[in-house]
Design an enzyme around this catalytic site. Sequence first.
Site, PDB file in Angstrom:
ATOM      1  N   ASP A  52       0.821  -1.205   0.000  1.00 15.84           N
ATOM      2  CA  ASP A  52       0.000   0.000   0.000  1.00 15.84           C
ATOM      3  C   ASP A  52       0.860   1.263   0.000  1.00 15.84           C
ATOM      4  O   ASP A  52       1.802   1.390   0.804  1.00 15.84           O
ATOM      5  CB  ASP A  52      -0.882   0.007   1.260  1.00 15.84           C
ATOM      6  CG  ASP A  52      -2.312   0.404   0.975  1.00 15.84           C
ATOM      7  OD1 ASP A  52      -2.540   1.070  -0.036  1.00 15.84           O
ATOM      8  OD2 ASP A  52      -3.191   0.052   1.771  1.00 15.84           O
ATOM      9  N   ASP A  53       0.554   2.185  -0.914  1.00 16.02           N
ATOM     10  CA  ASP A  53       1.162   3.525  -0.929  1.00 16.02           C
ATOM     11  C   ASP A  53       2.681   3.510  -1.102  1.00 16.02           C
ATOM     12  O   ASP A  53       3.376   4.390  -0.597  1.00 16.02           O
ATOM     13  CB  ASP A  53       0.830   4.283   0.364  1.00 16.02           C
ATOM     14  CG  ASP A  53      -0.631   4.667   0.470  1.00 16.02           C
ATOM     15  OD1 ASP A  53      -1.443   4.135  -0.308  1.00 16.02           O
ATOM     16  OD2 ASP A  53      -0.984   5.491   1.333  1.00 16.02           O
ATOM     17  N   CYS A  85      -6.453   3.365  -3.717  1.00 15.73           N
ATOM     18  CA  CYS A  85      -6.327   1.936  -3.418  1.00 15.73           C
ATOM     19  C   CYS A  85      -7.381   1.081  -4.110  1.00 15.73           C
ATOM     20  O   CYS A  85      -7.052   0.157  -4.861  1.00 15.73           O
ATOM     21  CB  CYS A  85      -6.414   1.709  -1.905  1.00 15.73           C
ATOM     22  SG  CYS A  85      -5.236   2.661  -0.941  1.00 15.73           S
ATOM     23  N   HIS A 110      -9.185  -4.166  -1.978  1.00 15.80           N
ATOM     24  CA  HIS A 110      -9.562  -3.198  -0.950  1.00 15.80           C
ATOM     25  C   HIS A 110     -10.788  -3.757  -0.239  1.00 15.80           C
ATOM     26  O   HIS A 110     -11.771  -4.122  -0.884  1.00 15.80           O
ATOM     27  CB  HIS A 110      -9.870  -1.839  -1.569  1.00 15.80           C
ATOM     28  CG  HIS A 110      -9.960  -0.736  -0.558  1.00 15.80           C
ATOM     29  ND1 HIS A 110     -11.069  -0.530   0.223  1.00 15.80           N
ATOM     30  CD2 HIS A 110      -9.072   0.213  -0.184  1.00 15.80           C
ATOM     31  CE1 HIS A 110     -10.864   0.493   1.023  1.00 15.80           C
ATOM     32  NE2 HIS A 110      -9.652   0.959   0.802  1.00 15.80           N
ATOM     33  N   ASP A 162       0.553  -0.430  -4.957  1.00 16.46           N
ATOM     34  CA  ASP A 162      -0.759  -0.174  -5.574  1.00 16.46           C
ATOM     35  C   ASP A 162      -0.872   1.242  -6.124  1.00 16.46           C
ATOM     36  O   ASP A 162      -1.733   1.519  -6.950  1.00 16.46           O
ATOM     37  CB  ASP A 162      -1.905  -0.487  -4.608  1.00 16.46           C
ATOM     38  CG  ASP A 162      -1.968   0.446  -3.408  1.00 16.46           C
ATOM     39  OD1 ASP A 162      -0.989   1.176  -3.134  1.00 16.46           O
ATOM     40  OD2 ASP A 162      -3.013   0.436  -2.715  1.00 16.46           O
ATOM     41  N   HIS A 163      -0.026   2.144  -5.693  1.00 16.63           N
ATOM     42  CA  HIS A 163       0.138   3.496  -6.251  1.00 16.63           C
ATOM     43  C   HIS A 163       1.247   4.175  -5.467  1.00 16.63           C
ATOM     44  O   HIS A 163       1.754   3.622  -4.488  1.00 16.63           O
ATOM     45  CB  HIS A 163      -1.155   4.321  -6.175  1.00 16.63           C
ATOM     46  CG  HIS A 163      -1.835   4.266  -4.849  1.00 16.63           C
ATOM     47  ND1 HIS A 163      -1.308   4.834  -3.719  1.00 16.63           N
ATOM     48  CD2 HIS A 163      -2.998   3.677  -4.473  1.00 16.63           C
ATOM     49  CE1 HIS A 163      -2.115   4.612  -2.701  1.00 16.63           C
ATOM     50  NE2 HIS A 163      -3.136   3.895  -3.122  1.00 16.63           N
TER      51      HIS A 163
END
Length: 650
Positions: free
Chosen positions: A34-35, A73, A127, A322-323
Site C-alpha cells: 500500500d502507498d 487503493c 480493498h 498499488d500506487h
Amino acid sequence: MMQLKVVFLLVVFSNTRVGDASSDKVNVLFVVVDDLRPALGTYGDRFMTTPNIDNLARQAVLFEHAFVQQALCGPSRVSFLTSRRPDTTRLYDFYSYWRQAAGNFTTLPQHFKDNGYTTLSVGKVFHPGKSSNFTDDYPYSWSQPAYHPSTEKYKMAKVCPDVDGSLHMNLVCPVRVSDMPEGTLPDIQSTDKAIQLLQHRDRGRPFFLAVGYHKPHIPLKYPREYLDLYPLVKVPKVSNPIHPEYLPDVAWNPWTDIRERDDVKNLNLSFPYGPVPTNFSQLIRQSYFAATSYMDAQLGRLLSTLDSEGLANNTIVLFVGDHGWSLGEHQEWSKYSNYEVATQVPLLVYVPGVTSRALGEEPIFPFVDLLQHRKGWMGKTTSKKRKVVSFQFKNNLDVPRSVVTTEMDNGKASNNSGKTQELKYDGGSITLTTHERERISKQLRVSELVELVDIFPTLADLAGLKVPPRCSEPSNNITLCTEGSSMAPLIYRASQVRQRSMNFGDTYGIAKENILFFKRRRTKNGQSSNRIRKHKKLHTSDRAQALQWKSAVFSQYPRPSDVLKEDSDKPRLKNIKIMGYTMRTKEFHYTEWVGFNHSTFKMNWEDLRATELYLRDKDPFENKNVAGFKQYANLIKRLSVKLHLGWRYA
C-alpha cells in the site's frame, strides 16, 4: 540456443521438494504494498535501507517505469486484479462492486483457481468493503476466505504515544510493539499467516498466494526501532516543495486524509494548500522511510520461507505497489493526483531460472534482519531453516545502505566494495571475489513503459495458463479478457543479458549435464514433451527478438469540481463531474481535465476544463506546467489526439 532457454526454465520449475505433486505447474507469490513509491535502494535511492527488496530485485526483472491506472487503493487494485481500466470497472471510489456495477469479470486469482490452483489471500489484496463485496471477492477469487489481521481495526484508534504518555490518533506513529493492542501489528500478523500457509500448504496442488502489506500506508505506525535507520538530521529534504507553476486548481490534491490525524490537526494548517512546516515535513518523511524498512523486513521473512520450504526454485514472485505517495513534492502529500509521484510504482518480477541463477546450495532469498539484536518486535512464526544475513549497529549510527551481504573490512561491517565479500549465514559463510559478485548481481531492468493492467496477462503467460485475449469494445459481457499486454517478452528479453553473461556450467548455476539429463528424462513422457512445446510457443516467438511495445501509458483521476473542495481527494461517484485523463510517453506527461457524466460513465472531450503538459527531459520532477505556452500548441494537438485514441492505439 532458444530451445536451451526453454528447457532451463522447465528444469528449475520442476525442482520442487519431494512430496509436492504439482511439479509441472509453477507457484505464484503475489505481493502488493500500500502507498509504496519507488523510494527503494534498488531504484537508486541511496538513503533507503531496503535490503530484502533489493535482494529480490537482484534476482528479478525491475521495471523502471510502471504506472497505475488510478492513484487510489480500491480502483487501482480492482483494475490490476481484473486487468480492466477504471472506466471499464466503473470504480473510481470505494462504493461499488464491479460484478454488479460493470460486469462479471474474471480476476487474476480466479483465473488461477479455475486452472487448478489453491488461491489464498492474506492482508490487504483487494480493498476491503463494498468494492470487493465485503468478502474480498470470495468465493470467486479465493479457495478459502481471505485472512485479515485482527489488529487492522486499530487503524483509527488512539494508540500513538506522545512524550507525556498520552495516546493519540497520529499520522507519525512509531511504537513499542509490545504496548500495542494484542501486542503486535497488522503486517507482522500477515507475515506470520502467510508463512504458516506456506508451511502447511496442500502439496498436491500449486498455489497462488497473494499477500498485501499495509505499510507505508498511513498511519505511519511501525516498530520504533526502525527510526534508528533514519536519524532525523540526515533525512533529506524534499527538493521541490513548492506549488507548481501554472497548475490548475482541479489538478491539486489537498491531502485531506492526513489532515484528519491529531498531530496534523494541531498544526492548524490552512485549506487547501497548507503548507506543512518543514520540521513536521521531515518527521513525516522520516516515518515513511522507517515504515518502508519495516515492511521490507516482513517481506524478507516471507521470501526466506520460500527457501526454507524448498519453493524458491518453482515459485514466481511479483512485487508491486498499488500506487505512489507524495512526500512534500509540489507542496502535496498522499496520493489522489495524476502526478508521476502518485502514479508510478515499483514492480519486480522474479521468474526462477529465467531472471536469476541459483548461488550453489545457498538460499536465493536470505533474510536480512537489520534488527536481529533487538528482541520482541518480530512475529512468533519462525523457521529453523531460515538463513539470516545480519548487520550489527548501535543506536543512531549509520548502517550499510541497500546491501544484502556484510562487506568485511578488518572484521568490521562496511558498505565499501573490496576485493572479496563474505556472505554470512547462520550455517556458515562463502566468500566471493569482486568478479564473481558482479556476475551474479547484475540488475535486469526494463525501461519500457508498463501498466499494472499488464500484470494479469503476464502472470498467466509465465505460468503457462491461457493468456486473456484483448478486450473488445464494449467488454462488459466478456468475463475473461485484458486491457493490458503480457510483459513476458520484456522479461525474457531482459533475462538474455544474464543468461549470456553466465555459462550453464558455471559454479553458481545448474550444471549443463543436469539440464541435458532433464531434457532426456522429461521428453520420454508425452505430457511433459507437450508442455515444452507449449512454452516454446508462448515464450520463444519472434516477439522477444523484435519487440513491439506500447508507446504510452494511461491513468486517470476524478474530481467533484474545478474549485477545491473537502472531497476533492476522494469524491463519491455521484459527485464526480470532472475526470483527469493523463498520458505518459517517453518524453511527455500530458493531461486533460474534462467533463464527466457519472450516470453514463462517459467523458466529454469537448468540455475541456484544464490541461497540463510536463516536458520530462527538461522537467523530470514536473514543476512547471507548460500547456499554456504558445510554442507547444502543435505538440499539444498531437498529444491530445493520442490521448483521445487511448490505450488501444498506444
